[in-house]
Design a protein around this motif. Structure first.
Motif, PDB file in Angstrom:
ATOM      1  N   GLY A 278      47.817  41.765  30.964  1.00 13.51           N
ATOM      2  CA  GLY A 278      47.054  41.648  32.192  1.00 13.51           C
ATOM      3  C   GLY A 278      45.558  41.542  31.983  1.00 13.51           C
ATOM      4  N   MET A 279      45.152  41.068  30.818  1.00 12.91           N
ATOM      5  CA  MET A 279      43.729  40.958  30.495  1.00 12.91           C
ATOM      6  C   MET A 279      43.206  39.560  30.763  1.00 12.91           C
ATOM      7  SD  MET A 279      43.582  43.145  26.952  1.00 12.91           S
ATOM      8  CE  MET A 279      43.963  44.918  27.008  1.00 12.91           C
ATOM      9  N   ILE A 280      41.894  39.445  30.847  1.00 15.07           N
ATOM     10  CA  ILE A 280      41.239  38.149  30.789  1.00 15.07           C
ATOM     11  C   ILE A 280      41.329  37.697  29.332  1.00 15.07           C
ATOM     12  CG2 ILE A 280      39.079  36.894  31.147  1.00 15.07           C
ATOM     13  CD1 ILE A 280      38.257  39.248  33.025  1.00 15.07           C
ATOM     14  N   VAL A 281      41.761  36.473  29.096  1.00 18.17           N
ATOM     15  CA  VAL A 281      42.034  36.038  27.724  1.00 18.17           C
ATOM     16  C   VAL A 281      41.251  34.774  27.395  1.00 18.17           C
ATOM     17  CG1 VAL A 281      43.798  35.443  26.041  1.00 18.17           C
ATOM     18  CG2 VAL A 281      44.342  37.023  27.919  1.00 18.17           C
ATOM     19  N   ILE A 282      40.554  34.829  26.267  1.00 19.54           N
ATOM     20  CA  ILE A 282      39.851  33.664  25.741  1.00 19.54           C
ATOM     21  C   ILE A 282      40.532  33.268  24.436  1.00 19.54           C
ATOM     22  CG2 ILE A 282      37.664  32.788  24.837  1.00 19.54           C
ATOM     23  CD1 ILE A 282      36.244  34.734  26.742  1.00 19.54           C
ATOM     24  N   HIS A 283      41.013  32.053  24.401  1.00 25.12           N
ATOM     25  CA  HIS A 283      41.732  31.534  23.231  1.00 25.12           C
ATOM     26  C   HIS A 283      40.763  30.732  22.371  1.00 25.12           C
ATOM     27  CE1 HIS A 283      44.920  28.539  21.541  1.00 25.12           C
ATOM     28  NE2 HIS A 283      44.612  29.469  20.650  1.00 25.12           N
ATOM     29  N   LEU A 284      40.455  31.244  21.190  1.00 23.74           N
ATOM     30  CA  LEU A 284      39.678  30.485  20.228  1.00 23.74           C
ATOM     31  C   LEU A 284      40.620  29.481  19.575  1.00 23.74           C
ATOM     32  CD1 LEU A 284      37.117  29.896  18.588  1.00 23.74           C
ATOM     33  CD2 LEU A 284      37.803  31.736  17.018  1.00 23.74           C
ATOM     34  N   ASN A 285      40.642  28.291  20.127  1.00 27.74           N
ATOM     35  CA  ASN A 285      41.585  27.263  19.674  1.00 27.74           C
ATOM     36  C   ASN A 285      40.872  26.330  18.701  1.00 27.74           C
ATOM     37  OD1 ASN A 285      43.544  25.389  19.273  1.00 27.74           O
ATOM     38  ND2 ASN A 285      43.939  24.969  21.423  1.00 27.74           N
ATOM     39  N   ARG A 286      40.996  26.655  17.411  1.00 26.49           N
ATOM     40  CA  ARG A 286      40.354  25.835  16.378  1.00 26.49           C
ATOM     41  C   ARG A 286      41.257  24.699  15.917  1.00 26.49           C
ATOM     42  NH1 ARG A 286      39.220  28.494  11.624  1.00 26.49           N
ATOM     43  NH2 ARG A 286      40.788  30.093  11.986  1.00 26.49           N
ATOM     44  N   PHE A 287      42.450  24.611  16.463  1.00 26.08           N
ATOM     45  CA  PHE A 287      43.395  23.564  16.093  1.00 26.08           C
ATOM     46  C   PHE A 287      43.936  22.882  17.355  1.00 26.08           C
ATOM     47  CE2 PHE A 287      43.587  27.093  13.074  1.00 26.08           C
ATOM     48  CZ  PHE A 287      43.205  26.457  11.900  1.00 26.08           C
ATOM     49  N   PRO A 288      43.056  22.301  18.167  1.00 31.42           N
ATOM     50  CA  PRO A 288      43.512  21.752  19.457  1.00 31.42           C
ATOM     51  C   PRO A 288      44.510  20.616  19.329  1.00 31.42           C
ATOM     52  CG  PRO A 288      41.257  21.077  18.963  1.00 31.42           C
ATOM     53  CD  PRO A 288      41.616  22.110  17.949  1.00 31.42           C
TER      54      PRO A 288
ATOM     55  N   ILE B 256      38.274  27.979  24.036  1.00 34.62           N
ATOM     56  CA  ILE B 256      37.016  27.598  23.409  1.00 34.62           C
ATOM     57  C   ILE B 256      37.357  27.085  22.012  1.00 34.62           C
ATOM     58  CG2 ILE B 256      35.595  29.220  24.723  1.00 34.62           C
ATOM     59  CD1 ILE B 256      35.560  31.058  22.257  1.00 34.62           C
ATOM     60  N   SER B 257      36.483  26.277  21.451  1.00 27.26           N
ATOM     61  CA  SER B 257      36.729  25.742  20.115  1.00 27.26           C
ATOM     62  C   SER B 257      35.801  26.340  19.073  1.00 27.26           C
ATOM     63  CB  SER B 257      36.569  24.214  20.122  1.00 27.26           C
ATOM     64  OG  SER B 257      35.261  23.852  20.554  1.00 27.26           O
ATOM     65  N   SER B 258      34.820  27.117  19.515  1.00 29.98           N
ATOM     66  CA  SER B 258      33.841  27.708  18.606  1.00 29.98           C
ATOM     67  C   SER B 258      33.373  29.032  19.164  1.00 29.98           C
ATOM     68  CB  SER B 258      32.647  26.768  18.438  1.00 29.98           C
ATOM     69  OG  SER B 258      31.557  27.440  17.825  1.00 29.98           O
ATOM     70  N   MET B 259      33.078  29.983  18.273  1.00 29.09           N
ATOM     71  CA  MET B 259      32.556  31.273  18.728  1.00 29.09           C
ATOM     72  C   MET B 259      31.162  31.147  19.316  1.00 29.09           C
ATOM     73  SD  MET B 259      34.762  33.714  18.514  1.00 29.09           S
ATOM     74  CE  MET B 259      33.996  35.311  18.245  1.00 29.09           C
ATOM     75  N   TYR B 260      30.474  30.065  19.040  1.00 25.20           N
ATOM     76  CA  TYR B 260      29.170  29.846  19.672  1.00 25.20           C
ATOM     77  C   TYR B 260      29.297  29.765  21.192  1.00 25.20           C
ATOM     78  CZ  TYR B 260      26.951  28.759  15.163  1.00 25.20           C
ATOM     79  OH  TYR B 260      26.450  28.817  13.878  1.00 25.20           O
ATOM     80  N   GLN B 261      30.470  29.370  21.680  1.00 21.80           N
ATOM     81  CA  GLN B 261      30.682  29.220  23.124  1.00 21.80           C
ATOM     82  C   GLN B 261      30.952  30.537  23.829  1.00 21.80           C
ATOM     83  OE1 GLN B 261      33.805  26.157  21.988  1.00 21.80           O
ATOM     84  NE2 GLN B 261      33.179  25.362  23.989  1.00 21.80           N
ATOM     85  N   LEU B 262      31.314  31.563  23.068  1.00 19.46           N
ATOM     86  CA  LEU B 262      31.804  32.796  23.686  1.00 19.46           C
ATOM     87  C   LEU B 262      30.804  33.460  24.623  1.00 19.46           C
ATOM     88  CD1 LEU B 262      34.106  34.831  23.926  1.00 19.46           C
ATOM     89  CD2 LEU B 262      33.180  36.009  21.932  1.00 19.46           C
ATOM     90  N   PRO B 263      29.538  33.644  24.256  1.00 20.70           N
ATOM     91  CA  PRO B 263      28.618  34.330  25.185  1.00 20.70           C
ATOM     92  C   PRO B 263      28.494  33.634  26.535  1.00 20.70           C
ATOM     93  CG  PRO B 263      27.678  34.259  22.982  1.00 20.70           C
ATOM     94  CD  PRO B 263      28.891  33.379  22.948  1.00 20.70           C
ATOM     95  N   THR B 264      28.490  32.309  26.539  1.00 19.40           N
ATOM     96  CA  THR B 264      28.388  31.584  27.803  1.00 19.40           C
ATOM     97  C   THR B 264      29.619  31.805  28.665  1.00 19.40           C
ATOM     98  OG1 THR B 264      26.983  29.885  26.811  1.00 19.40           O
ATOM     99  CG2 THR B 264      28.119  29.304  28.846  1.00 19.40           C
ATOM    100  N   ILE B 265      30.794  31.775  28.039  1.00 23.36           N
ATOM    101  CA  ILE B 265      32.030  31.995  28.789  1.00 23.36           C
ATOM    102  C   ILE B 265      32.048  33.393  29.398  1.00 23.36           C
ATOM    103  CG2 ILE B 265      34.531  32.214  28.597  1.00 23.36           C
ATOM    104  CD1 ILE B 265      33.577  29.351  28.575  1.00 23.36           C
ATOM    105  N   VAL B 266      31.677  34.397  28.611  1.00 23.90           N
ATOM    106  CA  VAL B 266      31.667  35.768  29.124  1.00 23.90           C
ATOM    107  C   VAL B 266      30.645  35.903  30.248  1.00 23.90           C
ATOM    108  CG1 VAL B 266      31.185  38.175  28.543  1.00 23.90           C
ATOM    109  CG2 VAL B 266      32.525  36.759  26.973  1.00 23.90           C
ATOM    110  N   ALA B 267      29.480  35.275  30.091  1.00 25.42           N
ATOM    111  CA  ALA B 267      28.471  35.316  31.150  1.00 25.42           C
ATOM    112  C   ALA B 267      28.991  34.676  32.434  1.00 25.42           C
ATOM    113  CB  ALA B 267      27.197  34.615  30.695  1.00 25.42           C
ATOM    114  N   ASN B 268      29.720  33.575  32.303  1.00 22.72           N
ATOM    115  CA  ASN B 268      30.289  32.920  33.486  1.00 22.72           C
ATOM    116  C   ASN B 268      31.342  33.795  34.151  1.00 22.72           C
ATOM    117  OD1 ASN B 268      28.711  30.644  33.214  1.00 22.72           O
ATOM    118  ND2 ASN B 268      30.247  29.490  32.073  1.00 22.72           N
TER     119      ASN B 268
END
Length: 225
Positions: free
Chosen positions: A182-192, A204-216
């Protein structure tokens, strides 16, 4: 949907790039036992799975191996892997930047791996200080992904409800576990090209994207509803 208050990170393949090393050592060990296994098998079919489950499936396909030989081989494999992790392991690109940007959030590591392996990986990559003792291992909790119990256990000890937690995981096994929790889930998909992000998770495809996603998520939790 609750705004995120706590971040729960998988370790292998999410924070540290240990999976190629693990796959290589596993292939050597299992093939020597008469259970044919290539590094690509781990990356393609078994990524994130418990070692015991991989062995069980390989024995179903190729025949049983003496249990003592299995135990000895696994112990030898883990010793060799530990040596390689200490000298060769690197954090995934963008991980440090993401953790620095998300510093205000309580965070923990939630991994199917043994706790000593988690600690060794974080220490070798200089990530230990980001998490301290907030490490949750399937071997310590006696429950493993894809069962949601490990993520639920971590949330409880951290002092948050599941819907207040964001789980960041690269494996389908882990993503499904966090969704079931039941959590919010972010999938780091490095093999799309090889993996589809399960419904309900944000890719997301890169950890660089994570802060923006969490902020949103913090500003607009309805994005996932």
């Amino acid at each position: 949907m609750k705004k995120p208050h706590c971040l729960l990170f998988d370790c292998d393949g999410t924070l540290v790039d240990s999976e190629p090393l693990l796959a290589a050592e596993m292939a050597t060990s299992l093939t020597r036992l008469g259970l044919p296994f290539a590094p690509s098998d781990y990356m393609g079919e078994f990524r994130g799975a418990r070692f015991v489950n991989i062995v069980t499936e390989l024995q179903r396909r190729h025949g049983d191996v003496d249990p003592q030989r299995l135990r000895d081989s696994e112990a030898d494999m883990r010793r060799k892997l530990a040596k390689r992790l200490a000298t060769e392991l690197q954090p995934l690109e963008g991980v440090r930047d993401a953790l620095d940007a998300l510093a205000p959030y309580p965070r923990a590591v939630v991994s199917n791996g043994p706790e000593n392996k988690i600690r060794a990986g974080l220490l070798a990559t200089g990530l230990s200080d980001y998490f301290g003792d907030k490490l949750f291992s399937g071997y310590t909790a006696n429950c493993w992904k894809p069962d949601p119990c490990l993520y639920l256990h971590a949330a409880s000890i951290m002092g948050f409800r599941p819907d207040e937690c964001v789980a960041i995981d690269d494996s389908i096994v882990g993503v499904k576990a966090a969704l079931a929790a039941g959590m919010i889930v972010i999938h780091l998909n490095r093999f799309p090209d090889a993996e589809m992000t399960p419904d309900g998770a944000v890719a997301i495809s890169s950890m660089y994207q994570l802060p923006t996603i969490v902020a949103n998520l913090t500003r607009e939790p309805a994005l996932l509803s």
